[in-house]
Design a protein around this motif. Sequence first.
Motif, PDB file in Angstrom:
ATOM      1  N   ALA A 349       0.857  -1.172   0.000  1.00  0.00           N
ATOM      2  CA  ALA A 349       0.000   0.000   0.000  1.00  0.00           C
ATOM      3  C   ALA A 349       0.901   1.232   0.000  1.00  0.00           C
ATOM      4  CB  ALA A 349      -0.886  -0.009   1.237  1.00  0.00           C
ATOM      5  N   PRO A 350       0.553   2.274  -0.778  1.00  0.00           N
ATOM      6  CA  PRO A 350       1.430   3.446  -0.854  1.00  0.00           C
ATOM      7  C   PRO A 350       1.818   4.012   0.507  1.00  0.00           C
ATOM      8  CG  PRO A 350      -0.279   3.575  -2.526  1.00  0.00           C
ATOM      9  CD  PRO A 350      -0.595   2.381  -1.686  1.00  0.00           C
ATOM     10  N   VAL A 351       0.863   4.138   1.426  1.00  0.00           N
ATOM     11  CA  VAL A 351       1.172   4.699   2.732  1.00  0.00           C
ATOM     12  C   VAL A 351       2.155   3.806   3.479  1.00  0.00           C
ATOM     13  CG1 VAL A 351       0.233   5.320   4.982  1.00  0.00           C
ATOM     14  CG2 VAL A 351      -1.001   5.952   2.902  1.00  0.00           C
ATOM     15  N   GLN A 352       1.975   2.483   3.347  1.00  0.00           N
ATOM     16  CA  GLN A 352       2.871   1.537   4.010  1.00  0.00           C
ATOM     17  C   GLN A 352       4.285   1.654   3.458  1.00  0.00           C
ATOM     18  OE1 GLN A 352       1.656  -2.540   3.585  1.00  0.00           O
ATOM     19  NE2 GLN A 352       3.598  -3.338   4.370  1.00  0.00           N
ATOM     20  N   ALA A 353       4.413   1.773   2.137  1.00  0.00           N
ATOM     21  CA  ALA A 353       5.738   1.826   1.517  1.00  0.00           C
ATOM     22  C   ALA A 353       6.448   3.149   1.773  1.00  0.00           C
ATOM     23  CB  ALA A 353       5.607   1.600   0.013  1.00  0.00           C
ATOM     24  N   LEU A 354       5.678   4.235   1.806  1.00  0.00           N
ATOM     25  CA  LEU A 354       6.286   5.557   1.883  1.00  0.00           C
ATOM     26  C   LEU A 354       6.434   6.098   3.300  1.00  0.00           C
ATOM     27  CD1 LEU A 354       4.401   7.189  -1.127  1.00  0.00           C
ATOM     28  CD2 LEU A 354       6.782   6.454  -1.086  1.00  0.00           C
ATOM     29  N   GLN A 355       5.704   5.508   4.234  1.00  0.00           N
ATOM     30  CA  GLN A 355       5.698   6.031   5.593  1.00  0.00           C
ATOM     31  C   GLN A 355       7.111   6.126   6.175  1.00  0.00           C
ATOM     32  OE1 GLN A 355       2.600   6.912   7.067  1.00  0.00           O
ATOM     33  NE2 GLN A 355       3.947   8.015   8.466  1.00  0.00           N
ATOM     34  N   GLY A 356       7.533   7.359   6.474  1.00  0.00           N
ATOM     35  CA  GLY A 356       8.832   7.571   7.103  1.00  0.00           C
ATOM     36  C   GLY A 356      10.022   7.519   6.171  1.00  0.00           C
ATOM     37  N   ALA A 357       9.822   7.176   4.888  1.00  0.00           N
ATOM     38  CA  ALA A 357      10.951   7.142   3.952  1.00  0.00           C
ATOM     39  C   ALA A 357      11.420   8.561   3.655  1.00  0.00           C
ATOM     40  CB  ALA A 357      10.538   6.442   2.663  1.00  0.00           C
ATOM     41  N   ARG A 358      12.722   8.764   3.633  1.00  0.00           N
ATOM     42  CA  ARG A 358      13.265  10.082   3.285  1.00  0.00           C
ATOM     43  C   ARG A 358      13.541  10.107   1.784  1.00  0.00           C
ATOM     44  NH1 ARG A 358      15.551  14.740   5.141  1.00  0.00           N
ATOM     45  NH2 ARG A 358      17.351  15.573   3.981  1.00  0.00           N
ATOM     46  N   ILE A 359      12.859  11.001   1.082  1.00  0.00           N
ATOM     47  CA  ILE A 359      12.984  11.088  -0.377  1.00  0.00           C
ATOM     48  C   ILE A 359      13.537  12.453  -0.755  1.00  0.00           C
ATOM     49  CG2 ILE A 359      11.762  11.014  -2.574  1.00  0.00           C
ATOM     50  CD1 ILE A 359       9.730   9.175  -1.337  1.00  0.00           C
ATOM     51  N   ALA A 360      14.632  12.455  -1.493  1.00  0.00           N
ATOM     52  CA  ALA A 360      15.215  13.693  -2.011  1.00  0.00           C
ATOM     53  C   ALA A 360      14.507  14.079  -3.302  1.00  0.00           C
ATOM     54  CB  ALA A 360      16.711  13.509  -2.261  1.00  0.00           C
ATOM     55  N   ILE A 361      13.891  15.237  -3.324  1.00  0.00           N
ATOM     56  CA  ILE A 361      13.208  15.739  -4.515  1.00  0.00           C
ATOM     57  C   ILE A 361      14.130  16.724  -5.201  1.00  0.00           C
ATOM     58  CG2 ILE A 361      11.219  17.010  -5.390  1.00  0.00           C
ATOM     59  CD1 ILE A 361      10.458  14.306  -4.264  1.00  0.00           C
ATOM     60  N   LEU A 362      14.614  16.372  -6.384  1.00  0.00           N
ATOM     61  CA  LEU A 362      15.550  17.212  -7.119  1.00  0.00           C
ATOM     62  C   LEU A 362      14.791  17.990  -8.190  1.00  0.00           C
ATOM     63  CD1 LEU A 362      18.559  14.741  -7.490  1.00  0.00           C
ATOM     64  CD2 LEU A 362      17.888  16.175  -5.543  1.00  0.00           C
ATOM     65  N   GLY A 363      14.384  19.201  -7.824  1.00  0.00           N
ATOM     66  CA  GLY A 363      13.691  20.092  -8.752  1.00  0.00           C
ATOM     67  C   GLY A 363      12.194  20.120  -8.556  1.00  0.00           C
ATOM     68  N   VAL A 364      11.644  21.328  -8.464  1.00  0.00           N
ATOM     69  CA  VAL A 364      10.188  21.486  -8.430  1.00  0.00           C
ATOM     70  C   VAL A 364       9.684  22.505  -9.439  1.00  0.00           C
ATOM     71  CG1 VAL A 364       9.713  20.663  -6.097  1.00  0.00           C
ATOM     72  CG2 VAL A 364      10.465  23.031  -6.429  1.00  0.00           C
ATOM     73  N   ALA A 365      10.569  23.251 -10.110  1.00  0.00           N
ATOM     74  CA  ALA A 365      10.129  24.100 -11.217  1.00  0.00           C
ATOM     75  C   ALA A 365       9.617  23.215 -12.340  1.00  0.00           C
ATOM     76  CB  ALA A 365      11.284  24.966 -11.712  1.00  0.00           C
ATOM     77  N   PHE A 366       8.720  23.749 -13.168  1.00  0.00           N
ATOM     78  CA  PHE A 366       8.168  22.912 -14.230  1.00  0.00           C
ATOM     79  C   PHE A 366       9.182  22.643 -15.326  1.00  0.00           C
ATOM     80  CE2 PHE A 366       7.636  26.718 -16.758  1.00  0.00           C
ATOM     81  CZ  PHE A 366       7.534  26.275 -18.078  1.00  0.00           C
ATOM     82  N   LYS A 367      10.251  23.462 -15.382  1.00  0.00           N
ATOM     83  CA  LYS A 367      11.331  23.239 -16.344  1.00  0.00           C
ATOM     84  C   LYS A 367      12.573  23.926 -15.803  1.00  0.00           C
ATOM     85  CE  LYS A 367      11.824  25.699 -20.012  1.00  0.00           C
ATOM     86  NZ  LYS A 367      11.687  26.307 -21.352  1.00  0.00           N
ATOM     87  N   PRO A 368      13.764  23.568 -16.307  1.00  0.00           N
ATOM     88  CA  PRO A 368      14.981  24.218 -15.828  1.00  0.00           C
ATOM     89  C   PRO A 368      15.068  25.670 -16.285  1.00  0.00           C
ATOM     90  CG  PRO A 368      15.487  22.745 -17.651  1.00  0.00           C
ATOM     91  CD  PRO A 368      14.047  22.526 -17.314  1.00  0.00           C
ATOM     92  N   ASP A 369      15.941  26.439 -15.642  1.00  0.00           N
ATOM     93  CA  ASP A 369      16.147  27.858 -15.945  1.00  0.00           C
ATOM     94  C   ASP A 369      14.881  28.678 -15.731  1.00  0.00           C
ATOM     95  OD1 ASP A 369      18.909  27.640 -16.730  1.00  0.00           O
ATOM     96  OD2 ASP A 369      18.191  26.658 -18.545  1.00  0.00           O
ATOM     97  N   SER A 370      14.072  28.258 -14.777  1.00  0.00           N
ATOM     98  CA  SER A 370      12.833  28.957 -14.449  1.00  0.00           C
ATOM     99  C   SER A 370      12.527  28.727 -12.976  1.00  0.00           C
ATOM    100  CB  SER A 370      11.675  28.435 -15.317  1.00  0.00           C
ATOM    101  OG  SER A 370      10.433  28.932 -14.861  1.00  0.00           O
ATOM    102  N   ASP A 371      11.812  29.680 -12.373  1.00  0.00           N
ATOM    103  CA  ASP A 371      11.327  29.467 -11.010  1.00  0.00           C
ATOM    104  C   ASP A 371       9.815  29.282 -10.987  1.00  0.00           C
ATOM    105  OD1 ASP A 371      10.479  32.028 -11.578  1.00  0.00           O
ATOM    106  OD2 ASP A 371      11.257  32.949  -9.750  1.00  0.00           O
TER     107      ASP A 371
END
Length: 484
Positions: A349-371
């Motif tokens: 189950a997604p909650v079971q698999a993800l609970q407490g896992a530390r995930i590095a998110i690299l990038g949240v802009a919709f594209k590079p060279d933009s905010d």
Amino acid sequence: MPSPEIPARSRWTGHCRQQAEEGGGIVRISVIGTGYLGATHAACMAELGFEVIGVDIDPAKIERLARGELPFHEPGLAELIVKHVESGRLRFTTDYAEVGGWADVHFIGVGTPQRSGEHAADMRYVDAALTSLAESISKDALIVGKSTVPVGTADRLAGLLAQLRAANGLPGTVELAWNPEFLREGFAVKDTLTPDRIVVGVASEHAEQVLREVYAAPLAADTPWIATDFPTAELVKVAANAFLATKISFINAFSEITEAVGGDIRTLADAIGHDARIGRRFLNAGVGFGGGCLPKDIRALQARAAELGLTSTMRFLSEMDAINLRRRERVVDLAVDVLAADAGHRRAAPVQALQGARIAILGVAFKPDSDDVRDSPALDVANRLYTLGADTAVYDPEANANAAARFPRLDYVDSVEEALRDADLAILLTEWREFRELDPARVAELMATPRLIDGRNVLDRDAWAAAGVPVVGMGQKVVHGAPA
């Protein structure tokens, strides 16, 4: 017989040419709206040698721009604004009356966001800008729309312009033209100064001649010039965006097949991209498209087609939208699969698999060279993972502040190393150069469990695997948390 307006227009064109011969610039230009499009256009018109005034109803924004401060990230633009504020060719105001008696050409560059709860474009800002200009201009002038609008808008605004001018009894001949923008975030200055084409919708030879003078520099560099009617000019931008969205959605749809059968979407894209009729660009399977233009423009096109009784004509855009949104869920599913493999089973189950896992998110802009994080698939994925119980460490070189304004509950960090440190999984979601050039060995040292999901298919999977960091890509079959 010639139109009675032609003599006045001829005098204006002659005046513009006299200004040019005297070194004073062909025309004086105003740009209404100082957001992304307007600020860029104003600065670039000054760079081309014109006297320019930017207009906005927000005094705080005007003050910031006058200091050379941008409310958004766009490479090279802040420097250009500072350069021409200092040169005297660029200034900013909130006073329409000042602009109406000064400028010869008025560009409208205000936003056309998606209406709340609807697909249609919100035209309030364009209508307000046109109305304010029509009631303020006191000389011969040309109003030029640059905003992306539903087809039929220019004809409607031309009628409104004539009505308002007559009602107010103002002097001068004022005409409307349409000149769609084709800016790419991250390349907006280049795209304005050296465009790949210039499209103008005009109702007279005079309007075309004035715009040829405005764009004399890029035309001298052999930039293609397309003069057409209002409806065609309005449709060019949305048609281009719809085609790009179709191409991206096409390869993402095929990536669903390669994921199911064990094929390689990158090789497939390379193979069909060699066909000159298809081309390789925009055939990168990934987490999907986003931003402030592509999603809202294709939705607005669907809404306008429905208004014209052509719902079935653009029905394929609805499926493209659905394909695009499915890619976000696919990244979440991949994260669940990878992390569930730790527990020895594939489907947790997604909650079971993800609970407490530390995930590095690299990038949240919709594209590079933009905010820009508007409708960003990267930010949406980060928020979904957090909602399902993951501990997300988010890093973007430019977009952290904008993302935090939308989703403050996520954990934003100041460097890629901080994001990766002790992470159980890293997910590359925006293809910034900083991420593409990461040292896999250093990443392996930082992470608690070295493994990465490449949501943009930009990494050399073999090189990363050799350094001890298995990479799961989009369009790739995954078995028990690892590439097949």
